[in-house]
Design an enzyme around this catalytic site. Sequence first.
Site, short mmCIF file in Angstrom:
data_model
loop_
_atom_site.label_atom_id
_atom_site.label_comp_id
_atom_site.label_asym_id
_atom_site.label_seq_id
_atom_site.Cartn_x
_atom_site.Cartn_y
_atom_site.Cartn_z
N HIS A 40 0.82 -1.21 0.00
CA HIS A 40 0.00 0.00 0.00
C HIS A 40 0.85 1.26 0.00
O HIS A 40 1.44 1.63 1.01
CB HIS A 40 -0.88 -0.03 1.26
CG HIS A 40 -2.02 0.95 1.20
ND1 HIS A 40 -3.29 0.64 1.63
CD2 HIS A 40 -2.10 2.21 0.73
CE1 HIS A 40 -4.08 1.67 1.45
NE2 HIS A 40 -3.39 2.65 0.91
N ASP A 70 1.09 2.66 3.63
CA ASP A 70 0.21 3.75 3.18
C ASP A 70 1.03 5.03 2.98
O ASP A 70 0.58 6.13 3.30
CB ASP A 70 -0.95 3.99 4.14
CG ASP A 70 -2.07 4.82 3.50
OD1 ASP A 70 -1.98 5.12 2.29
OD2 ASP A 70 -3.02 5.17 4.21
#
Lengths: 423, 316
Positions: free
Chosen positions: A62, A307
């Site tokens: 991610h 992320d």
Amino acid sequence: MKETLIKNVRIFDPTLRIDQKGDLRISGGKIAEFGSKVSTSKDAEVVEGKGRLLTPGFIDLHSHLRDPGFEHKEDIESGTRSAAAGGFTTVCCMANTKPVNDEASVTRYILERAAAKASVKVWPIGAISVGLEGKRLAGLGELKEAGCVAVSDDGMTLMDSQLMRLAMDYAKGFEIPVITHCIDANLSHLGAMNEGVVSCKMGIRGIPNEAEDVIVARDIFLSRLTDARLHVAHVSTAGSVELIRRAKAEGLPVTGEGAPHHFTLTDEACLNYDTHAKMCPPLRSEADREAVRRGLADGTLDCIATDHAPHAIVDKEVEFDQAAFGIIGFETAFPLAYRLVEEGVLTLEKLIPLMTSKPLAVLGKSYRGLKEGAPADLTLIDLDAAWTYQAAEGFSKSRNTPFEGWKFKGKVIGTWVEGKKVF
Amino acid sequence: MEDKRPAFRHILSMADLSPEDVEFIFQTTDRFREVGGRAIKKVPALRGKTVINLFFENSTRTRTSFEIAGKRLSADVINISKSGSSVAKGETLLDTAKNLEAMAPDVIVVRHPSSGAPQALTRILQARVINAGDGEHEHPTQALLDLLTIRDHKKKIAGLHVGIVGDIAHSRVARSNILGLTKLGAKVTVVGPKSLIPKEIVSYGVSVSHRFAEVIEDLDVIMMLRIQTERHERLPFPDLREYSRFFGLNLQILKKAKKDVVIMHPGPVNRGVEIAPEVADGPFSLILDQVKNGVAVRMALLYLLGGAETAAKVEE
């Protein structure tokens, strides 16, 4: 390519039950051999490992490389250099670029760009819906054919449950994993941080845990309905950890990931209106932080994903409610994860698979690891190095991090991708 | 007058002020109260000092109050509003502030729609900052003038039961008053529909009621809040009529209140919604006392932040 000999290291791949001292020889981009008696050619490049830890390269499911479209925040070159410095040899990049990666031509652009400029392997993730608008399906089959390893409307939650059901049914037919970003857009409307005592004190509108929980629950039910592979991105609440735990107990094809900031910080980091503590999903309560840690320890959560979300200064140096969501994360991921080992939450034997073999399993890919003949994707780590993180010394174009000035133990000191030293 | 230095550098939040700080501000206020009653309403306390009123949101009362306070202290007061400034051209808050700082103001009074904006300014400015209302966070000078008004009329604050009625979730006035009142020993009950009261509000040590009619008889002070329809894309209650019926203060429900109850409202009043005109204009209403005290409190704050320290230095 010249051979490389990494000498005197602790060769460590818990997934394959490898933990031994010795040397490792790279030849032709592959692991040629390793052990205590490794032969080498005269002109091999020798790296003195000084007893440090050599693991398979990390894989990040991610990240946001911002390329194409937001190259002032990051591009494939800078983002993958940062990834290499964090010990990652493969990064998956989300589709919220401009244009959105919702068709094969964009996927091909990313892959061509990566072939020319990237330090590490780049695996694109395609959009589920055209333009991430949640209205109609993107060409999932063609996206997969072009090289996307999964699909996700990350950043936007697909609020139309019927479209999500269609997407999962359709993706299942093509064996494409669906990665879901779970925040109910209506429940979280105008929210800028976790809803709780801290948001109440700060006068900032909150995003309740339930905004995540209801969508995680919905998507788990849809996975049961469609039998599709569902991966829950950046799990931030105790409720969704529990939902995933139950889904797994039921045998559903559901996996989840935890992000370093969610297992490290709580919403208290937002106090003083620090926009570097603003991300989505938001930093939650102590109980949620604990639940994410427990989820990683007991296998409910399958992997650690960064992320990594670069933003320019102008996106962050504004009022808290106006600031962009997200922080950079490649270069702080391992040291933050290693804190879990230092704090006794995880063993090193459990941590390394969370960053190597298990993310691959999420994507349904086979794992080769430290095997003779496998690609030499390797990470060299000094577990004893004490250092202070300064974003300015890193490789991302952006510096939006809440960990500026943090003192860490454990540092990535070398990264090889297919035998090539990239950091 | 013996000057002592304030323990605070800025006025950002009631959370930062100790009961002693509040008392010190009130003592300073008392010294300035009578200035407003003079024929020549001016003292030289801040002569040569510059106060900038930086208002990114509409305001009548607060901006005028700060302007008058500054002028009565002989400060040079400059007003900047969003529409007439470079903000309308896209300048960021921090850039605006840095540019103003380059012109060496002593105090910047800021109102901003984003919670935390004044805090952000203090991180980059040398000037003293007064929060004149930030988003849904706090409005500390309103709380100070409210506390003073209560004390004027009740001769105390500790032990009083104060009801704050309305949109608690989105009210900066409520937040600052809750902090101030509980700090000074008052009992606070927040009243409103459940959709306007965050459950975390109990962490402030307040009681919660969703039935105005059931708690009104126990209240010494009723503080009505404005229903801020501009803050809601979707009303958290059915409509203004129903709101008014259950949470509005009218003569009928007022009959249940104590005989010596006092009624306050930070303004602007939505007449007929949260408060009936007869009540707003009635004998229990302190609304205009609040406004009057506002000028005196703000004179004290401007003096303490903008001038007291220099005065103290001169004496050394």
